[in-house]
Design a protein around this motif. Structure first.
Motif, PDB file in Angstrom:
ATOM      1  N   ALA A 143     -26.084  40.163 102.034  1.00 42.60           N
ATOM      2  CA  ALA A 143     -25.336  38.914 101.952  1.00 42.60           C
ATOM      3  C   ALA A 143     -25.884  37.890 102.949  1.00 42.60           C
ATOM      4  CB  ALA A 143     -23.862  39.162 102.221  1.00 42.60           C
ATOM      5  N   PRO A 144     -26.227  36.684 102.495  1.00 49.22           N
ATOM      6  CA  PRO A 144     -26.719  35.645 103.406  1.00 49.22           C
ATOM      7  C   PRO A 144     -25.544  34.890 104.040  1.00 49.22           C
ATOM      8  CG  PRO A 144     -26.779  34.841 101.167  1.00 49.22           C
ATOM      9  CD  PRO A 144     -26.259  36.256 101.085  1.00 49.22           C
ATOM     10  N   ASN A 145     -25.862  34.024 104.997  1.00 46.42           N
ATOM     11  CA  ASN A 145     -24.854  33.148 105.577  1.00 46.42           C
ATOM     12  C   ASN A 145     -24.666  31.876 104.765  1.00 46.42           C
ATOM     13  OD1 ASN A 145     -26.547  34.315 108.302  1.00 46.42           O
ATOM     14  ND2 ASN A 145     -24.334  34.671 108.199  1.00 46.42           N
ATOM     15  N   LEU A 146     -25.657  31.559 103.919  1.00 44.01           N
ATOM     16  CA  LEU A 146     -25.602  30.330 103.123  1.00 44.01           C
ATOM     17  C   LEU A 146     -26.466  30.502 101.886  1.00 44.01           C
ATOM     18  CD1 LEU A 146     -25.002  27.205 102.786  1.00 44.01           C
ATOM     19  CD2 LEU A 146     -27.077  26.823 104.144  1.00 44.01           C
ATOM     20  N   VAL A 147     -26.029  29.918 100.773  1.00 41.22           N
ATOM     21  CA  VAL A 147     -26.815  29.906  99.540  1.00 41.22           C
ATOM     22  C   VAL A 147     -27.092  28.449  99.161  1.00 41.22           C
ATOM     23  CG1 VAL A 147     -26.837  30.433  97.069  1.00 41.22           C
ATOM     24  CG2 VAL A 147     -25.870  32.079  98.685  1.00 41.22           C
ATOM     25  N   ILE A 148     -28.362  28.146  98.877  1.00 36.60           N
ATOM     26  CA  ILE A 148     -28.758  26.836  98.356  1.00 36.60           C
ATOM     27  C   ILE A 148     -29.307  27.072  96.955  1.00 36.60           C
ATOM     28  CG2 ILE A 148     -30.242  24.825  98.666  1.00 36.60           C
ATOM     29  CD1 ILE A 148     -30.301  25.399 101.647  1.00 36.60           C
ATOM     30  N   ALA A 149     -28.684  26.469  95.943  1.00 37.64           N
ATOM     31  CA  ALA A 149     -29.046  26.770  94.555  1.00 37.64           C
ATOM     32  C   ALA A 149     -29.203  25.501  93.734  1.00 37.64           C
ATOM     33  CB  ALA A 149     -27.990  27.685  93.919  1.00 37.64           C
ATOM     34  N   ASP A 150     -30.182  25.534  92.843  1.00 36.73           N
ATOM     35  CA  ASP A 150     -30.372  24.442  91.893  1.00 36.73           C
ATOM     36  C   ASP A 150     -29.257  24.489  90.849  1.00 36.73           C
ATOM     37  OD1 ASP A 150     -31.505  22.283  90.647  1.00 36.73           O
ATOM     38  OD2 ASP A 150     -33.056  23.435  89.611  1.00 36.73           O
ATOM     39  N   VAL A 151     -28.874  23.323  90.347  1.00 37.44           N
ATOM     40  CA  VAL A 151     -27.813  23.264  89.338  1.00 37.44           C
ATOM     41  C   VAL A 151     -28.321  23.739  87.983  1.00 37.44           C
ATOM     42  CG1 VAL A 151     -26.412  21.673  87.973  1.00 37.44           C
ATOM     43  CG2 VAL A 151     -26.414  21.502  90.459  1.00 37.44           C
ATOM     44  N   VAL A 152     -29.453  23.206  87.539  1.00 36.16           N
ATOM     45  CA  VAL A 152     -29.966  23.513  86.198  1.00 36.16           C
ATOM     46  C   VAL A 152     -31.081  24.544  86.311  1.00 36.16           C
ATOM     47  CG1 VAL A 152     -30.999  22.591  84.098  1.00 36.16           C
ATOM     48  CG2 VAL A 152     -29.389  21.193  85.408  1.00 36.16           C
ATOM     49  N   MET A 153     -30.824  25.744  85.782  1.00 35.76           N
ATOM     50  CA  MET A 153     -31.814  26.820  85.758  1.00 35.76           C
ATOM     51  C   MET A 153     -31.703  27.555  84.433  1.00 35.76           C
ATOM     52  SD  MET A 153     -31.548  28.499  89.586  1.00 35.76           S
ATOM     53  CE  MET A 153     -29.757  28.648  89.576  1.00 35.76           C
ATOM     54  N   PRO A 154     -32.786  28.171  83.963  1.00 35.54           N
ATOM     55  CA  PRO A 154     -32.679  29.010  82.761  1.00 35.54           C
ATOM     56  C   PRO A 154     -31.682  30.144  82.990  1.00 35.54           C
ATOM     57  CG  PRO A 154     -34.977  28.618  83.332  1.00 35.54           C
ATOM     58  CD  PRO A 154     -34.166  28.113  84.487  1.00 35.54           C
ATOM     59  N   GLY A 155     -30.939  30.495  81.970  1.00 35.78           N
ATOM     60  CA  GLY A 155     -29.918  31.530  82.123  1.00 35.78           C
ATOM     61  C   GLY A 155     -28.699  30.971  82.815  1.00 35.78           C
ATOM     62  N   MET A 156     -28.267  31.621  83.876  1.00 38.02           N
ATOM     63  CA  MET A 156     -27.078  31.198  84.602  1.00 38.02           C
ATOM     64  C   MET A 156     -27.366  29.954  85.433  1.00 38.02           C
ATOM     65  SD  MET A 156     -24.852  33.443  87.331  1.00 38.02           S
ATOM     66  CE  MET A 156     -24.759  34.810  86.177  1.00 38.02           C
ATOM     67  N   SER A 157     -26.458  28.989  85.400  1.00 40.85           N
ATOM     68  CA  SER A 157     -26.640  27.749  86.153  1.00 40.85           C
ATOM     69  C   SER A 157     -26.167  27.927  87.597  1.00 40.85           C
ATOM     70  CB  SER A 157     -25.850  26.610  85.503  1.00 40.85           C
ATOM     71  OG  SER A 157     -24.458  26.816  85.678  1.00 40.85           O
ATOM     72  N   GLY A 158     -26.489  26.927  88.424  1.00 33.98           N
ATOM     73  CA  GLY A 158     -26.007  26.956  89.795  1.00 33.98           C
ATOM     74  C   GLY A 158     -24.490  26.880  89.879  1.00 33.98           C
ATOM     75  N   PHE A 159     -23.867  26.113  88.959  1.00 32.82           N
ATOM     76  CA  PHE A 159     -22.400  26.055  88.909  1.00 32.82           C
ATOM     77  C   PHE A 159     -21.818  27.448  88.686  1.00 32.82           C
ATOM     78  CE2 PHE A 159     -23.202  21.616  87.148  1.00 32.82           C
ATOM     79  CZ  PHE A 159     -22.868  20.979  88.330  1.00 32.82           C
ATOM     80  N   GLU A 160     -22.380  28.172  87.724  1.00 37.45           N
ATOM     81  CA  GLU A 160     -21.872  29.508  87.390  1.00 37.45           C
ATOM     82  C   GLU A 160     -22.101  30.498  88.533  1.00 37.45           C
ATOM     83  OE1 GLU A 160     -22.475  29.760  82.609  1.00 37.45           O
ATOM     84  OE2 GLU A 160     -24.258  29.552  83.839  1.00 37.45           O
ATOM     85  N   LEU A 161     -23.274  30.407  89.177  1.00 39.29           N
ATOM     86  CA  LEU A 161     -23.557  31.272  90.322  1.00 39.29           C
ATOM     87  C   LEU A 161     -22.511  31.050  91.405  1.00 39.29           C
ATOM     88  CD1 LEU A 161     -25.303  33.165  92.062  1.00 39.29           C
ATOM     89  CD2 LEU A 161     -26.693  31.174  92.666  1.00 39.29           C
ATOM     90  N   CYS A 162     -22.240  29.794  91.709  1.00 36.69           N
ATOM     91  CA  CYS A 162     -21.263  29.465  92.740  1.00 36.69           C
ATOM     92  C   CYS A 162     -19.879  29.973  92.344  1.00 36.69           C
ATOM     93  CB  CYS A 162     -21.236  27.953  92.951  1.00 36.69           C
ATOM     94  SG  CYS A 162     -20.084  27.413  94.236  1.00 36.69           S
ATOM     95  N   GLN A 163     -19.520  29.761  91.094  1.00 39.99           N
ATOM     96  CA  GLN A 163     -18.204  30.191  90.622  1.00 39.99           C
ATOM     97  C   GLN A 163     -18.036  31.704  90.720  1.00 39.99           C
ATOM     98  OE1 GLN A 163     -17.304  29.155  86.483  1.00 39.99           O
ATOM     99  NE2 GLN A 163     -15.288  28.480  87.148  1.00 39.99           N
ATOM    100  N   MET A 164     -19.092  32.441  90.385  1.00 40.35           N
ATOM    101  CA  MET A 164     -19.021  33.896  90.468  1.00 40.35           C
ATOM    102  C   MET A 164     -18.869  34.369  91.910  1.00 40.35           C
ATOM    103  SD  MET A 164     -21.601  35.359  87.540  1.00 40.35           S
ATOM    104  CE  MET A 164     -20.919  37.002  87.745  1.00 40.35           C
ATOM    105  N   LEU A 165     -19.560  33.715  92.837  1.00 39.81           N
ATOM    106  CA  LEU A 165     -19.444  34.093  94.247  1.00 39.81           C
ATOM    107  C   LEU A 165     -18.027  33.840  94.763  1.00 39.81           C
ATOM    108  CD1 LEU A 165     -22.801  32.738  95.741  1.00 39.81           C
ATOM    109  CD2 LEU A 165     -22.243  35.080  95.089  1.00 39.81           C
TER     110      LEU A 165
END
Length: 295
Positions: free
Chosen positions: A47-69
């Protein structure tokens, strides 16, 4: 801030390299993933202390990644900063709904990025400290334990009843939700339609009839993300708001039709092609659906 672990999730190799170089220069420990799926796997292992993620990516988006976390107790306190090529009211709203700490525009500068990273790490540190202080101290006196008694044998429980063939998200529908289900029923009269459901503006599942689906709430989130990406693309190229999507898979078709700003209709069909009759039915039912949702 030095020594904090940061995970960068972006499908662009150049963006990952730029961020890795920038963050490492400030003493941060950086790991990278090229997809949200790989990012989730990395988070589950370390587990990191911070995640930096792009919004638009193939497959799961950054929005979805954030929501799952944010829906998992073990990761909900990890702050997420999203990167987006377009930052408008729609993107900011979706980021807030997903639980993101902040959004950074792309291309970004160190002056844009590092203040937000520092605030995110400080907020996470304070949140973790508050959580730790809320845990009771082991040395504090506690009530005496109840006496241990022998377990009482219980008769075996009867087998559960078989599941119902059709389900929806509200086990005891209110008048308004029942009215919505009534307006969805005509779609199931068409043999080619397997399932019909309504997705709210925040990606929540409002109503559902028909064949049982695996993780319908997650499917609703995917549909919401597709509509959001389509809307952002429309704004970028000066197009009107998206009205419908038609997705064809091997032997299946998904039709998404916007009812209003509050909700969208989703139909899951057997086979592909020949959707003219279905689209006519959508147009026919649309006024009733709008009326129920606005009541």
């Amino acid at each position: 801030m030095q020594g904090s672990k940061v995970l960068v999730v972006d499908d662009s190799t150049s963006v990952r390299k730029v961020l890795e170089k920038l963050l490492s220069s400030r003493g941060l420990v950086v790991t990278t993933s090229e997809s949200a799926e790989q990012g989730l796997d990395a988070i589950n292992h370390h587990a990191p202390n911070l995640v930096i993620a792009d919004v638009v990516m193939p497959g799961m988006s950054g929005f979805e990644l954030c929501q799952m976390l944010k829906t998992q107790a073990s990761t909900q306190n990890i702050p997420v900063i999203l990167i987006s090529g377009i930052i408008n009211e729609s993107v900011v709203t979706q980021a807030q709904q997903a639980g993101a700490f902040d959004v950074v525009s792309k291309p970004f500068t160190p002056d844009d990025l590092f203040p937000k990273i520092e605030r995110a790490l400080n907020a996470a540190k304070q949140s973790n400290q508050a959580r730790d202080e809320a845990v009771p101290v082991a040395s504090q006196p506690s009530a005496p334990l109840p006496p241990i008694t022998a377990p009482v044998s219980q008769p075996p429980a009867p087998p559960p009843p078989p599941p119902a063939p059709a389900v929806h998200t509200d086990p005891q529908p209110t008048p308004s939700s029942q009215a919505l289900l009534n307006e969805l029923q005509p779609f199931l009269d068409k043999p080619e339609i397997e399932s019909v459901f309504v997705v709210g503006s925040g990606g929540q599942l409002l109503a559902w009839l028909g064949q049982t689906l695996d993780e319908p709430d997650l499917l609703a989130t995917y549909i919401h993300t597709l509509l959001s990406i389509s809307s952002v693309m429309g704004e970028k190229y000066h197009l009107s708001s998206v009205q419908s999507l038609n997705l064809e898979y091997l032997g299946k078709t998904v039709i998404v039709s916007r009812i209003s700003d509050k909700a969208s209709l989703v139909l899951l069909l057997r086979g592909t092609g020949g959707t003219g009759v279905i689209r006519y039915l959508v147009l026919k039912q649309m006024p009733q659906l709008k009326a129920v949702l606005s009541s």
